[in-house]
Scaffold this active site. Structure first.
Site, mmCIF file in Angstrom:
data_model
loop_
_atom_site.group_PDB
_atom_site.id
_atom_site.type_symbol
_atom_site.label_atom_id
_atom_site.label_comp_id
_atom_site.label_asym_id
_atom_site.label_seq_id
_atom_site.Cartn_x
_atom_site.Cartn_y
_atom_site.Cartn_z
ATOM 1 N N HIS A 48 0.823 -1.215 0.000
ATOM 2 C CA HIS A 48 0.000 0.000 0.000
ATOM 3 C C HIS A 48 0.854 1.261 0.000
ATOM 4 C CE1 HIS A 48 0.327 0.961 4.380
ATOM 5 N NE2 HIS A 48 0.306 -0.339 4.571
ATOM 6 N N ASP B 137 6.259 0.754 6.759
ATOM 7 C CA ASP B 137 4.811 0.569 6.575
ATOM 8 C C ASP B 137 4.267 1.679 5.677
ATOM 9 O OD1 ASP B 137 2.204 -0.341 6.873
ATOM 10 O OD2 ASP B 137 1.932 0.580 8.828
ATOM 11 N N GLU C 205 -4.950 1.849 2.466
ATOM 12 C CA GLU C 205 -5.012 0.654 3.308
ATOM 13 C C GLU C 205 -5.184 1.015 4.777
ATOM 14 O OE1 GLU C 205 -3.497 -2.375 6.081
ATOM 15 O OE2 GLU C 205 -2.640 -0.402 5.682
ATOM 16 N N GLU C 206 -4.539 2.089 5.210
ATOM 17 C CA GLU C 206 -4.460 2.373 6.636
ATOM 18 C C GLU C 206 -5.802 2.736 7.268
ATOM 19 O OE1 GLU C 206 -2.159 1.557 8.390
ATOM 20 O OE2 GLU C 206 -0.212 1.833 7.442
ATOM 21 N N ASP D 239 3.163 -6.349 3.597
ATOM 22 C CA ASP D 239 2.774 -5.262 4.496
ATOM 23 C C ASP D 239 3.153 -5.604 5.938
ATOM 24 O OD1 ASP D 239 1.698 -2.947 5.532
ATOM 25 O OD2 ASP D 239 -0.373 -3.655 5.494
ATOM 26 N N HIS E 117 3.565 2.817 12.807
ATOM 27 C CA HIS E 117 2.639 3.940 12.990
ATOM 28 C C HIS E 117 3.199 5.026 13.910
ATOM 29 C CE1 HIS E 117 -1.107 1.229 11.980
ATOM 30 N NE2 HIS E 117 -0.204 1.280 11.010
#
Length: 495
Positions: A307, A319, A353-354, A381, A457
């Site tokens: 992504h 990520d 995606e997130e 991912d 994140h």
């Protein structure tokens, strides 16, 4: 990744059902929290793919192992663009960059329109304003959860109620009314048998706000979903249930969650919370698609992807910048080596995606007529760490066993980079999951995830966390698998 026992998808869905989650909200379905089913790969037949493709596999591995093209792409992405939240100008720049870069690599490239959510983070702060330690405000390290509503202007000040699980919330339900609820739920440590314990803690991030609001809470905090926060808070999506008040939600560092827990055991604690977040109308974005067209079966497709969006902190390096640049480089390496398989290999940079999975859903819908001829969909991912092998999703037992056997055979070609392990699991990736109902065989790249959630994140997800050699070996592993699956006479799931 072992047959991960972190948490079953059913467990998360039960938590969401309890909160009557809105249809639009998307629960975390990353590979490490998925349900698993045990299938044991059989012994690869001696004729096999192993001998047929041994020479070409060695050629691919030798080239990719020394290649730094993926790292150079990732360096450009993270240094000149940075993080890429859905709806942001940076995401638009990343989409244009990815499309142009693949065109420059000589690939067939196009974009496909996707409407995506546009949530914007504003000013955020929190502090302890009263406790046994005194009344001088003590700032807290926090970050708003994706999709959170804002606090009223000026913030909220309320007593704190600390709980450690759903059962304790129910027991303390009356105390939660008019309070800010803190879920201080540790993420279990990584171990070689079960992998990371992400799934055991992430359900509180997703379903926590509505669970707390049902008891009258006016705000929710969670302990960051990580083993080690090092005073760095971790964001991620949260969800809201229909018919339940939406309350502001944020993540604290482990250090501050533990401090609040200790203080609350000694006496009442009051916290001030202020979040200035906005949920704006949906905006237009796009999936980016690059094809290395097949020689004589171009309508049969092998999908490899990751992504392109990220959270609005750090640089989105692990990520999932590593995932998308890995797939871009797989196509470049094969083209550079003049390896054109029978089938088309397609790299997809999925958008959103997130906090929505709109890109994965849009791809499955736009390509529904060709999914019957999509012979594999692989996603990366879980970070660009040292490759271990592959995980295989399942549609039905017989087809999954056939896929496992063939992938196990192909993986024996990857001994020089130690990526020979193959396991079965219910889910392999959030973006390829919408193709599952059509029976598309699904795989995930299995990497060494022991440090992934240290950066996940956060502001710490930056290029320096990516090892160029590990990324190059990921390219090699995916390139060999994708080429063999695209070139071998039978489909991966053929009887």
């Amino acid at each position: 990744m072992k047959l991960l026992s972190f948490i079953s998808l059913a467990t998360i869905m039960l938590a969401l059902a309890a909160c009557e989650t809105q249809p639009e909200a998307v629960a975390p379905t990353a590979p490490w929290i998925a349900a698993t089913t045990t299938f044991t790969p059989g012994t690869p037949p001696p004729d096999s793919l192993v001998d047929r493709y041994r020479t070409v596999a060695r050629t691919i591995i030798d080239y990719a192992h020394d290649d730094r093209g993926a790292y150079e792409k990732l360096s450009t992405l993270t240094t000149t663009i940075g993080h890429r939240l859905s709806g942001s100008p940076e995401l638009d720049k990343a989409i244009a960059w990815a499309a142009q870069t693949m065109k420059d690599d000589g690939l067939d490239v196009h974009t496909e329109k996707v409407m995506i959510p546009h949530w914007v983070r504003g000013a955020e702060s929190a502090a302890i304003v009263a406790s046994v330690a005194g009344t001088t405000p003590h700032p807290l390290h926090l970050i708003g959860l994706g999709g959170s509503v804002a606090t009223p202007k000026g913030g909220i000040t309320a007593p704190l109620v600390v709980v450690h699980d759903w059962k304790e919330l129910e027991a303390k339900g009356d105390a939660a009314k008019g309070a800010i609820v803190l879920f201080n739920t540790p993420m279990p440590p990584y171990n070689d048998t079960d992998g990371p314990g992400y799934g055991k803690a992430v359900a509180y991030r997703w379903a926590g706000p509505s669970a707390a609001a049902k008891h009258g809470a006016i705000g929710m905090l969670i302990r960051s979903v990580t083993e080690r926060s090092l005073s760095t808070p971790h964001t991620g999506s949260t969800g809201y249930a229909d018919g339940v008040p939406k309350i502001p939600a944020a993540a604290l560092t482990i250090e501050d969650a533990e401090l609040l827990d200790r203080l609350s055991q000694r006496g009442p604690v009051s916290v001030h919370l202020e979040l200035d977040e906005q949920q704006l109308p949906d905006v237009e974005s796009a999936n980016v698609i690059g094809d290395l067209r097949g020689s004589d079966k171009p309508d049969e497709i092998v999908v490899i992807g990751g992504h392109i969006d990220s959270w609005d902190v750090g640089q989105g390096a692990q990520d999932d910048g590593g995932g998308i640049t890995m797939m871009m480089e797989v196509l470049r390496v094969l083209k550079q080596l003049h390896l054109q398989p029978h089938r088309t290999i397609r790299a997809v940079m999925f958008v959103n995606e997130e906090n929505g999975v709109r890109g994965g859903k849009a791809y499955a819908e736009a390509h529904k007529d060709e999914l019957a001829k999509t012979v594999m969909a692989l996603e990366s991912d879980s970070g660009a760490f040292a490759p271990q092998g592959f995980v295989v999703g399942h549609v039905d037992k017989d087809a999954t066993q056939r896929v496992l056997d063939r992938v196990a055979a192909i993986a024996t070609l990857l001994g020089s980079i130690r990526a020979t392990r193959v396991r079965a699991r219910g889910e392999t990736g959030t973006d390829v999951d919408p193709m599952k109902p059509a029976g598309v065989p699904q795989l995930g790249l299995w990497v060494d995830m022991r440090h992934y959630f240290d950066y996940h994140h956060t502001e710490a997800d930056t290029l320096d966390k990516v090892d160029p050699q590990e990324l190059a070996d990921c390219v090699a592993a995916v390139a060999v698998l994708a080429y063999v699956v695209a070139d071998m006479p039978d489909r991966l799931d053929s009887k």
